[in-house]
Design a protein around this motif. Sequence first.
Motif, PDB file in Angstrom:
ATOM      1  N   VAL A  31       0.660  -1.237  -0.078  1.00 14.88           N
ATOM      2  CA  VAL A  31      -0.206  -0.148  -0.146  1.00 14.88           C
ATOM      3  C   VAL A  31       1.326   1.407  -0.311  1.00 14.88           C
ATOM      4  O   VAL A  31       1.090   2.323  -1.043  1.00 14.88           O
ATOM      5  CB  VAL A  31      -0.607  -0.033   1.089  1.00 14.88           C
ATOM      6  N   TYR A  32       1.972   1.150   0.543  1.00 14.19           N
ATOM      7  CA  TYR A  32       2.516   2.357   0.582  1.00 14.19           C
ATOM      8  C   TYR A  32       3.120   2.498  -0.785  1.00 14.19           C
ATOM      9  O   TYR A  32       3.811   3.682  -0.658  1.00 14.19           O
ATOM     10  CB  TYR A  32       3.565   2.496   2.445  1.00 14.19           C
ATOM     11  N   LYS A  33       3.686   2.077  -0.845  1.00 15.57           N
ATOM     12  CA  LYS A  33       4.467   1.564  -2.463  1.00 15.57           C
ATOM     13  C   LYS A  33       3.928   2.186  -3.254  1.00 15.57           C
ATOM     14  O   LYS A  33       4.596   3.189  -4.331  1.00 15.57           O
ATOM     15  CB  LYS A  33       5.661   0.353  -2.313  1.00 15.57           C
ATOM     16  N   ALA A  34       2.554   1.487  -3.381  1.00 15.85           N
ATOM     17  CA  ALA A  34       1.537   2.385  -4.009  1.00 15.85           C
ATOM     18  C   ALA A  34       1.384   3.849  -4.123  1.00 15.85           C
ATOM     19  O   ALA A  34       1.335   4.578  -4.833  1.00 15.85           O
ATOM     20  CB  ALA A  34       0.122   0.972  -4.340  1.00 15.85           C
ATOM     21  N   ILE A  35       1.098   4.298  -3.011  1.00 14.65           N
ATOM     22  CA  ILE A  35       0.499   5.496  -2.737  1.00 14.65           C
ATOM     23  C   ILE A  35       1.753   6.251  -2.557  1.00 14.65           C
ATOM     24  O   ILE A  35       1.413   8.101  -2.726  1.00 14.65           O
ATOM     25  CB  ILE A  35      -0.340   5.438  -1.716  1.00 14.65           C
ATOM     26  N   GLY A  36       3.092   5.666  -2.505  1.00 10.34           N
ATOM     27  CA  GLY A  36       4.432   6.794  -2.396  1.00 10.34           C
ATOM     28  C   GLY A  36       4.992   6.888  -3.992  1.00 10.34           C
ATOM     29  O   GLY A  36       5.681   8.221  -4.565  1.00 10.34           O
ATOM     30  N   GLU A  37       4.120   6.921  -5.417  1.00 12.19           N
ATOM     31  CA  GLU A  37       4.081   7.302  -6.323  1.00 12.19           C
ATOM     32  C   GLU A  37       2.926   8.569  -6.531  1.00 12.19           C
ATOM     33  O   GLU A  37       1.767   8.322  -6.412  1.00 12.19           O
ATOM     34  CB  GLU A  37       3.399   6.330  -7.796  1.00 12.19           C
ATOM     35  N   PRO A  38       3.461  10.140  -7.084  1.00 15.05           N
ATOM     36  CA  PRO A  38       2.552  11.132  -6.679  1.00 15.05           C
ATOM     37  C   PRO A  38       0.433  11.185  -7.929  1.00 15.05           C
ATOM     38  O   PRO A  38       0.122  11.737  -7.411  1.00 15.05           O
ATOM     39  CB  PRO A  38       3.634  11.627  -7.870  1.00 15.05           C
ATOM     40  N   THR A  39       1.504  10.220  -8.788  1.00 20.18           N
ATOM     41  CA  THR A  39      -0.113  10.421  -9.450  1.00 20.18           C
ATOM     42  C   THR A  39      -0.664   9.522  -8.785  1.00 20.18           C
ATOM     43  O   THR A  39      -2.572   8.937  -8.996  1.00 20.18           O
ATOM     44  CB  THR A  39       0.556   9.232 -11.273  1.00 20.18           C
ATOM     45  N   ARG A  40      -0.464   7.587  -8.508  1.00 21.18           N
ATOM     46  CA  ARG A  40      -1.622   7.167  -7.651  1.00 21.18           C
ATOM     47  C   ARG A  40      -1.850   7.852  -6.603  1.00 21.18           C
ATOM     48  O   ARG A  40      -3.211   7.800  -6.406  1.00 21.18           O
ATOM     49  CB  ARG A  40      -0.484   5.759  -7.248  1.00 21.18           C
ATOM     50  N   LEU A  41      -0.873   8.850  -5.597  1.00 20.11           N
ATOM     51  CA  LEU A  41      -1.666   8.938  -4.862  1.00 20.11           C
ATOM     52  C   LEU A  41      -3.079  10.366  -5.369  1.00 20.11           C
ATOM     53  O   LEU A  41      -3.679  10.492  -4.284  1.00 20.11           O
ATOM     54  CB  LEU A  41      -0.276   9.968  -4.098  1.00 20.11           C
ATOM     55  N   GLN A  42      -2.165  11.086  -6.305  1.00 25.47           N
ATOM     56  CA  GLN A  42      -3.728  11.667  -7.055  1.00 25.47           C
ATOM     57  C   GLN A  42      -4.851  11.427  -6.472  1.00 25.47           C
ATOM     58  O   GLN A  42      -6.086  11.759  -6.410  1.00 25.47           O
ATOM     59  CB  GLN A  42      -2.647  12.366  -7.863  1.00 25.47           C
ATOM     60  N   LEU A  43      -4.943   9.794  -7.323  1.00 26.59           N
ATOM     61  CA  LEU A  43      -6.163   9.395  -8.037  1.00 26.59           C
ATOM     62  C   LEU A  43      -5.950   8.940  -6.897  1.00 26.59           C
ATOM     63  O   LEU A  43      -7.816   8.532  -6.708  1.00 26.59           O
ATOM     64  CB  LEU A  43      -4.877   7.646  -8.605  1.00 26.59           C
ATOM     65  N   VAL A  44      -5.751   8.336  -5.670  1.00 28.36           N
ATOM     66  CA  VAL A  44      -6.250   8.170  -4.447  1.00 28.36           C
ATOM     67  C   VAL A  44      -7.341   9.481  -4.080  1.00 28.36           C
ATOM     68  O   VAL A  44      -8.426   9.229  -3.418  1.00 28.36           O
ATOM     69  CB  VAL A  44      -5.498   7.050  -3.373  1.00 28.36           C
ATOM     70  N   LYS A  45      -6.948  10.212  -4.177  1.00 27.33           N
ATOM     71  CA  LYS A  45      -7.307  10.843  -3.289  1.00 27.33           C
ATOM     72  C   LYS A  45      -8.644  11.798  -3.951  1.00 27.33           C
ATOM     73  O   LYS A  45      -9.576  11.788  -3.020  1.00 27.33           O
ATOM     74  CB  LYS A  45      -6.131  12.285  -2.881  1.00 27.33           C
ATOM     75  N   LYS A  46      -8.591  11.527  -5.348  1.00 27.27           N
ATOM     76  CA  LYS A  46      -9.295  11.783  -6.056  1.00 27.27           C
ATOM     77  C   LYS A  46     -10.524  11.088  -5.731  1.00 27.27           C
ATOM     78  O   LYS A  46     -11.958  10.771  -5.892  1.00 27.27           O
ATOM     79  CB  LYS A  46      -9.066  12.042  -7.431  1.00 27.27           C
ATOM     80  N   LEU A  47     -10.257   9.549  -5.680  1.00 27.91           N
ATOM     81  CA  LEU A  47     -11.658   8.334  -5.533  1.00 27.91           C
ATOM     82  C   LEU A  47     -12.091   8.718  -4.629  1.00 27.91           C
ATOM     83  O   LEU A  47     -13.174   7.551  -3.451  1.00 27.91           O
ATOM     84  CB  LEU A  47     -10.832   7.230  -5.769  1.00 27.91           C
ATOM     85  N   ALA A  48     -11.879   8.949  -3.043  1.00 27.23           N
ATOM     86  CA  ALA A  48     -11.671   8.996  -1.729  1.00 27.23           C
ATOM     87  C   ALA A  48     -12.767   9.825  -1.389  1.00 27.23           C
ATOM     88  O   ALA A  48     -13.649  10.174  -0.474  1.00 27.23           O
ATOM     89  CB  ALA A  48     -10.007   9.517  -0.983  1.00 27.23           C
ATOM     90  N   SER A  49     -12.576  11.159  -2.979  1.00 25.79           N
ATOM     91  CA  SER A  49     -14.174  11.645  -2.586  1.00 25.79           C
ATOM     92  C   SER A  49     -15.136  11.475  -3.514  1.00 25.79           C
ATOM     93  O   SER A  49     -16.533  12.506  -3.707  1.00 25.79           O
ATOM     94  CB  SER A  49     -13.268  13.479  -3.044  1.00 25.79           C
TER      95      SER A  49
END
Length: 91
Positions: free
Chosen positions: A11-29
Amino acid sequence: MNVNDEMAVKVYKAIGEPTRLQLVKKLASEPQMACMEITDQLDIHSNSTLTYHLKILIDCGLLVVRKEGTYRYYSLQRDVLEKYAPTLIPD
């Protein structure tokens, strides 16, 4: 290393990449998003790039995909996000 530790690393490796972090933040809302919505909102120009990032997020358990005809809808596994990165969930 136990299973929980291995999951945390993924999980931390996945969200450690900026594009994937943006994607997760967007889907969180959002309850779910289709590929076209994701590419438009995150300014991703290549389907292969998006597919690559989505696969990593699915493989680590953060996303699930629902197929409806030719469309695929992606949504967050909120319980996984709450366990490993609760600060990404909007109030």
